[in-house]
Motif scaffolding. Structure first.
Motif, PDB file in Angstrom:
ATOM      1  N   MET A   1      -8.571 -11.411  -3.207  1.00  0.00           N
ATOM      2  CA  MET A   1      -9.869 -11.484  -3.306  1.00  0.00           C
ATOM      3  C   MET A   1     -10.331 -10.781  -4.658  1.00  0.00           C
ATOM      4  SD  MET A   1     -11.428  -9.209  -0.179  1.00  0.00           S
ATOM      5  CE  MET A   1     -10.291  -9.499   0.741  1.00  0.00           C
ATOM      6  N   GLN A   2     -11.421 -11.285  -5.063  1.00  0.00           N
ATOM      7  CA  GLN A   2     -12.115 -10.781  -6.328  1.00  0.00           C
ATOM      8  C   GLN A   2     -12.683  -9.250  -5.902  1.00  0.00           C
ATOM      9  OE1 GLN A   2     -11.484 -11.873  -9.421  1.00  0.00           O
ATOM     10  NE2 GLN A   2     -10.216 -13.523  -8.543  1.00  0.00           N
ATOM     11  N   LEU A   3     -13.035  -8.463  -7.230  1.00  0.00           N
ATOM     12  CA  LEU A   3     -13.628  -7.469  -7.001  1.00  0.00           C
ATOM     13  C   LEU A   3     -14.903  -7.464  -6.223  1.00  0.00           C
ATOM     14  CD1 LEU A   3     -13.642  -4.351  -7.532  1.00  0.00           C
ATOM     15  CD2 LEU A   3     -14.770  -4.808  -9.690  1.00  0.00           C
ATOM     16  N   GLN A   4     -15.713  -8.261  -6.545  1.00  0.00           N
ATOM     17  CA  GLN A   4     -17.243  -8.326  -6.030  1.00  0.00           C
ATOM     18  C   GLN A   4     -17.148  -8.718  -4.532  1.00  0.00           C
ATOM     19  OE1 GLN A   4     -19.986  -7.445  -7.406  1.00  0.00           O
ATOM     20  NE2 GLN A   4     -20.859  -7.424  -5.310  1.00  0.00           N
ATOM     21  N   GLU A   5     -16.294  -9.610  -4.253  1.00  0.00           N
ATOM     22  CA  GLU A   5     -16.116  -9.768  -2.690  1.00  0.00           C
ATOM     23  C   GLU A   5     -15.508  -8.585  -2.041  1.00  0.00           C
ATOM     24  OE1 GLU A   5     -13.649 -12.721   0.433  1.00  0.00           O
ATOM     25  OE2 GLU A   5     -13.650 -13.112  -1.746  1.00  0.00           O
ATOM     26  N   PHE A   6     -14.646  -8.086  -2.532  1.00  0.00           N
ATOM     27  CA  PHE A   6     -13.900  -6.963  -1.968  1.00  0.00           C
ATOM     28  C   PHE A   6     -15.236  -5.757  -1.828  1.00  0.00           C
ATOM     29  CE2 PHE A   6     -11.464  -2.629  -2.175  1.00  0.00           C
ATOM     30  CZ  PHE A   6     -10.646  -3.105  -1.132  1.00  0.00           C
ATOM     31  N   ALA A   7     -15.967  -5.353  -2.815  1.00  0.00           N
ATOM     32  CA  ALA A   7     -16.775  -4.454  -2.899  1.00  0.00           C
ATOM     33  C   ALA A   7     -17.917  -4.971  -1.749  1.00  0.00           C
ATOM     34  CB  ALA A   7     -17.695  -4.360  -4.225  1.00  0.00           C
ATOM     35  N   ASP A   8     -18.197  -6.253  -1.447  1.00  0.00           N
ATOM     36  CA  ASP A   8     -19.258  -6.598  -0.655  1.00  0.00           C
ATOM     37  C   ASP A   8     -18.518  -6.390   0.939  1.00  0.00           C
ATOM     38  OD1 ASP A   8     -20.917  -7.287  -2.420  1.00  0.00           O
ATOM     39  OD2 ASP A   8     -20.387  -9.502  -2.330  1.00  0.00           O
ATOM     40  N   ARG A   9     -17.355  -6.820   1.129  1.00  0.00           N
ATOM     41  CA  ARG A   9     -16.711  -6.631   2.504  1.00  0.00           C
ATOM     42  C   ARG A   9     -16.386  -5.125   2.713  1.00  0.00           C
ATOM     43  NH1 ARG A   9     -12.243 -10.917   3.105  1.00  0.00           N
ATOM     44  NH2 ARG A   9     -12.308 -10.347   5.181  1.00  0.00           N
ATOM     45  N   SER A  14     -18.577  -0.175  -7.058  1.00  0.00           N
ATOM     46  CA  SER A  14     -17.484  -0.422  -8.121  1.00  0.00           C
ATOM     47  C   SER A  14     -16.618   0.853  -8.412  1.00  0.00           C
ATOM     48  CB  SER A  14     -17.674  -1.299  -9.189  1.00  0.00           C
ATOM     49  OG  SER A  14     -18.871  -0.814  -9.778  1.00  0.00           O
ATOM     50  N   SER A  15     -17.623   1.692  -8.705  1.00  0.00           N
ATOM     51  CA  SER A  15     -16.831   3.223  -9.098  1.00  0.00           C
ATOM     52  C   SER A  15     -16.039   3.787  -8.240  1.00  0.00           C
ATOM     53  CB  SER A  15     -18.243   3.807  -9.599  1.00  0.00           C
ATOM     54  OG  SER A  15     -19.191   4.270  -8.412  1.00  0.00           O
ATOM     55  N   THR A  16     -16.492   3.530  -6.857  1.00  0.00           N
ATOM     56  CA  THR A  16     -15.716   4.211  -5.696  1.00  0.00           C
ATOM     57  C   THR A  16     -14.356   3.562  -5.741  1.00  0.00           C
ATOM     58  OG1 THR A  16     -17.609   4.899  -4.502  1.00  0.00           O
ATOM     59  CG2 THR A  16     -15.418   4.896  -3.421  1.00  0.00           C
ATOM     60  N   ILE A  17     -14.498   2.139  -5.855  1.00  0.00           N
ATOM     61  CA  ILE A  17     -13.126   1.241  -5.939  1.00  0.00           C
ATOM     62  C   ILE A  17     -12.220   1.717  -7.023  1.00  0.00           C
ATOM     63  CG2 ILE A  17     -12.272  -0.999  -6.028  1.00  0.00           C
ATOM     64  CD1 ILE A  17     -14.748  -2.066  -4.445  1.00  0.00           C
ATOM     65  N   ALA A  28      -4.325  -2.464  -7.138  1.00  0.00           N
ATOM     66  CA  ALA A  28      -4.775  -3.957  -7.359  1.00  0.00           C
ATOM     67  C   ALA A  28      -3.486  -4.832  -7.637  1.00  0.00           C
ATOM     68  CB  ALA A  28      -5.654  -3.947  -8.538  1.00  0.00           C
ATOM     69  N   GLN A  29      -3.200  -5.817  -6.905  1.00  0.00           N
ATOM     70  CA  GLN A  29      -2.069  -6.680  -7.114  1.00  0.00           C
ATOM     71  C   GLN A  29      -1.889  -7.479  -8.188  1.00  0.00           C
ATOM     72  OE1 GLN A  29       0.541  -5.652  -4.968  1.00  0.00           O
ATOM     73  NE2 GLN A  29      -0.486  -4.042  -4.244  1.00  0.00           N
ATOM     74  N   ARG A  30      -2.805  -8.368  -8.511  1.00  0.00           N
ATOM     75  CA  ARG A  30      -2.767  -9.340  -9.364  1.00  0.00           C
ATOM     76  C   ARG A  30      -4.155  -9.487  -9.911  1.00  0.00           C
ATOM     77  NH1 ARG A  30      -0.865 -12.080  -4.418  1.00  0.00           N
ATOM     78  NH2 ARG A  30      -3.090 -12.860  -4.579  1.00  0.00           N
ATOM     79  N   PRO A  31      -4.063  -9.908 -11.300  1.00  0.00           N
ATOM     80  CA  PRO A  31      -5.358  -9.954 -12.109  1.00  0.00           C
ATOM     81  C   PRO A  31      -6.207 -11.188 -11.426  1.00  0.00           C
ATOM     82  CG  PRO A  31      -3.525  -9.792 -13.389  1.00  0.00           C
ATOM     83  CD  PRO A  31      -3.043 -10.053 -12.245  1.00  0.00           C
ATOM     84  N   GLU A  32      -5.717 -12.187 -10.914  1.00  0.00           N
ATOM     85  CA  GLU A  32      -6.587 -13.130 -10.662  1.00  0.00           C
ATOM     86  C   GLU A  32      -7.207 -13.183  -9.110  1.00  0.00           C
ATOM     87  OE1 GLU A  32      -2.338 -14.287  -9.418  1.00  0.00           O
ATOM     88  OE2 GLU A  32      -3.500 -13.687 -11.299  1.00  0.00           O
TER      89      GLU A  32
END
Length: 92
Positions: A1-9, A14-17, A28-32
């Motif tokens: 999942m992308q950063l925004q979805e991950f942050a929401d869930r 984003s700074s904590t992540i 983070a496993q893969r760029p996509e």
């Protein structure tokens, strides 16, 4: 999942992540699709350790390291068991 979805869930900003990735608490496993359901479970564990149990950052790093070691050993044991099954089927 992308950063925004991950942050929401995960309910993290984003700074904590980014800080947790820098600390290698998350990888983070893969760029996509950098994050997975396992990463969400790991975030929940970290949040429980920090919030509910009051574990400090050094303690969290240690807990995560030990859990990663256990996971690696479980994978190795599963591989050994699979090899034994394969070997026993060959000898029949």
């Amino acid at each position: 999942m992308q950063l925004q979805e991950f942050a929401d869930r995960s309910h993290l900003d984003s700074s904590t992540i980014e800080a947790w990735v820098d600390a290698e608490w998350l990888v983070a496993q893969r760029p996509e699709h950098p994050f997975s359901e396992q990463d969400l479970a790991r975030v929940r564990l970290i949040q429980d350790l920090k919030g509910d149990l009051g574990v400090n950052d050094e303690g969290i790093a240690l807990v995560l390291y030990l859990l990663d070691q256990i996971y690696g050993l479980r994978c190795l044991l599963r591989d050994i068991q699979a090899m034994r099954i394969t070997d026993s089927e060959r000898t029949k």
